[in-house]
Design an enzyme around this catalytic site. Structure first.
Site, mmCIF file in Angstrom:
data_model
loop_
_atom_site.group_PDB
_atom_site.id
_atom_site.type_symbol
_atom_site.label_atom_id
_atom_site.label_comp_id
_atom_site.label_asym_id
_atom_site.label_seq_id
_atom_site.Cartn_x
_atom_site.Cartn_y
_atom_site.Cartn_z
ATOM 1 N N HIS A 183 66.460 15.148 1.724
ATOM 2 C CA HIS A 183 66.332 16.462 2.372
ATOM 3 C C HIS A 183 65.395 17.526 1.860
ATOM 4 C CE1 HIS A 183 69.977 16.266 5.071
ATOM 5 N NE2 HIS A 183 70.379 15.199 4.208
ATOM 6 N N ASP A 202 59.178 23.229 0.807
ATOM 7 C CA ASP A 202 60.321 23.257 1.561
ATOM 8 C C ASP A 202 60.402 22.064 2.295
ATOM 9 O OD1 ASP A 202 63.117 23.920 1.874
ATOM 10 O OD2 ASP A 202 62.808 25.766 2.383
#
Length: 459
Positions: free
Chosen positions: A158, A366
């Protein structure tokens, strides 16, 4: 149909059919997946015990069966606070200067992954699909293979995968990456992170990568691809239309008193670029005196990982910086930054997003950033707000109609804020329409189907 066994570091039973504001994007996404598949979600409860027992606590809530274990204090210190969050997290977010390499951390990481393997292996039936999540559990697939499991197993990361030149600074990096080859499918958020992984495999391990995503090392072949995660659009839309959302919308609109609202919602973490964001907003106030008193930044930043010293330093630094900016620019009837260190339920956040004229989402790095997608999903189609998004967030590759900025540049952030608050309605609607189609079509359901289909086809 095979059962789906999801394994992640933390597990918390969903508190409502649509999830909870206390749950992050991973929790909401996996809850949605498990509602359509038989099986269970296994991981750490978040609780600590004096001595590890391996006892499993089974619960079933809102269509999701969870199986959790408790960990020892030493496990948490070395595996979670240590290797996961003081070694891998900073390294994978390109902060090699903050990465700590301690032999006890690595030992705790291996030990806890082994404990996960020992405990979950008896729960896995021969036809089950096993889906392991995130950097906490990279070696788990290899350890399950060592216990004789031949199931189809997938791993999804992730967070970003770092460039080879950074990853090689990790002691025993070869072993960590080789353990990934025990999985049949490896998923990344973006093509960029996938390319970084493929580059490492070719350069450091001597592997080869086919055009169809198959990676070969020795006799082992693994499928690696990008599977961008999305939000649960349907459930979030329902949350945005709920009574709590309408109340939150009204509260923020009333307190804004006609001023333009800029919102940021981020976990308190150095990867989120909060200090750089505040400095960019300060530059905006300096450069546009005519906007003083007419806008304010609402930054919601719930604290996280309080046991890691770096995070306490982040909080202290932001407290000081926000106070300094407010002291410099505030007037008796206006404060330029409302800095809030608490979390809110998803329904409230949906209302805040809809009430905000601008979202300022500027992480330094991110994996995806689901807040950006939630902001888009919460907007009024007739009068949408403007999304300012870091070009270094995975979401930037999908939300191309956002105002993309370099989060390290105060000038770019300042210019983007001014452009956003001055943007004509026609342009706001056009940009939003381009983004909402992506948010709707590339949602968590599409992500789940893409990954699970690849896993079903493996082997």
């Amino acid at each position: 149909m095979s059962r789906l066994i999801v394994i992640s570091n933390r597990v918390s039973a969903p508190t409502s059919e649509g999830g909870s504001g206390a749950q992050g994007g991973l929790a909401v996404a996996l809850s949605a997946a498990l509602r359509e598949y038989r099986g269970l979600w296994f991981g750490w409860s978040g609780d600590r015990v004096e001595e590890f027992t391996g006892d499993i606590n089974f619960q079933r809530a809102h269509g999701v069966t969870t199986a959790t274990i408790d960990l020892e204090e030493q496990d948490v210190d070395e595996y979670y606070n240590g290797y996961a969050n003081r070694t891998l997290w900073p390294l994978f977010h390109y902060r090699i200067d903050l990465a700590e390499y301690d032999r006890s951390f690595a030992g705790g990481y291996e030990r806890v992954n082994e404990r996960f393997a020992d405990t979950v292996a008896p729960l896995i039936e021969p036809d089950d699909l096993v889906w392991v999540h995130d950097y906490h559990l990279i070696p788990l697939g290899s350890q399950l293979r060592d216990k004789g499991l031949k199931n189809r197993m997938g791993f999804f990361l992730h967070i970003p995968w770092p460039p080879s030149r950074l990853l090689v600074s990790l002691p025993f990096h070869e072993g960590l990456v080789l353990s990934l080859l025990a999985y049949d499918v490896i998923g990344f958020q973006t093509e960029e992170w996938l390319e970084s992984f493929r580059h490492y495999v070719e350069r450091e391990l001597g592997g080869t990568c086919d055009d169809d995503g198959t990676i070969h090392i020795g006799s082992r072949s693994v499928h690696a691809a990008a599977y961008p995660i999305g939000i649960d659009y349907t459930q979030f839309a329902e949350a945005a239309g709920s009574e709590p959302a309408r109340e939150a919308f009204g509260r923020l609109k009333e307190s804004a008193a006609g001023r333009r609202t800029i919102i940021g919602v981020d976990r308190l973490d150095y990867s989120k670029g909060l200090e750089e964001r505040f400095l960019g907003y300060r530059r905006f106030l300096e450069e546009h005196e005519d906007c003083k008193g007419k806008v304010f930044l609402l930054q919601i930043a719930p604290p996280s990982r309080g046991e890691v010293a770096t995070y306490e330093e982040i909080r202290e630094g932001l407290d000081e910086l926000s106070g300094r900016i407010n002291g410099e620019f505030a007037e008796v009837d206006w404060v330029p930054i409302r800095y809030v260190n608490q979390g809110y339920p998803r329904e409230d956040l949906a209302g805040f997003y809809r009430a905000a004229d601008v979202a300022l989402i500027t992480p330094l790095r991110d994996g995806m950033n689901l807040v950006a997608k939630e902001y888009v999903a919460a907007q009024d189609p007739e009068d949408p707000g403007v999304l300012i998004l870091s070009r270094f967030a995975g979401a930037a590759l999908q939300l191309k109609d956002a105002l993309l900025v370099n989060p390290y540049s105060k000038e770019e952030i300042s210019d983007a804020i001014y452009q956003a608050i001055q943007m004509p309605k026609e342009e706001r609607v056009r940009r939003w329409q381009g983004m909402i189609e992506t948010v709707r079509s590339e949602d968590v359901v599409a992500w789940r189907h893409a990954f699970v289909s690849a896993l079903e086809a493996a082997g």
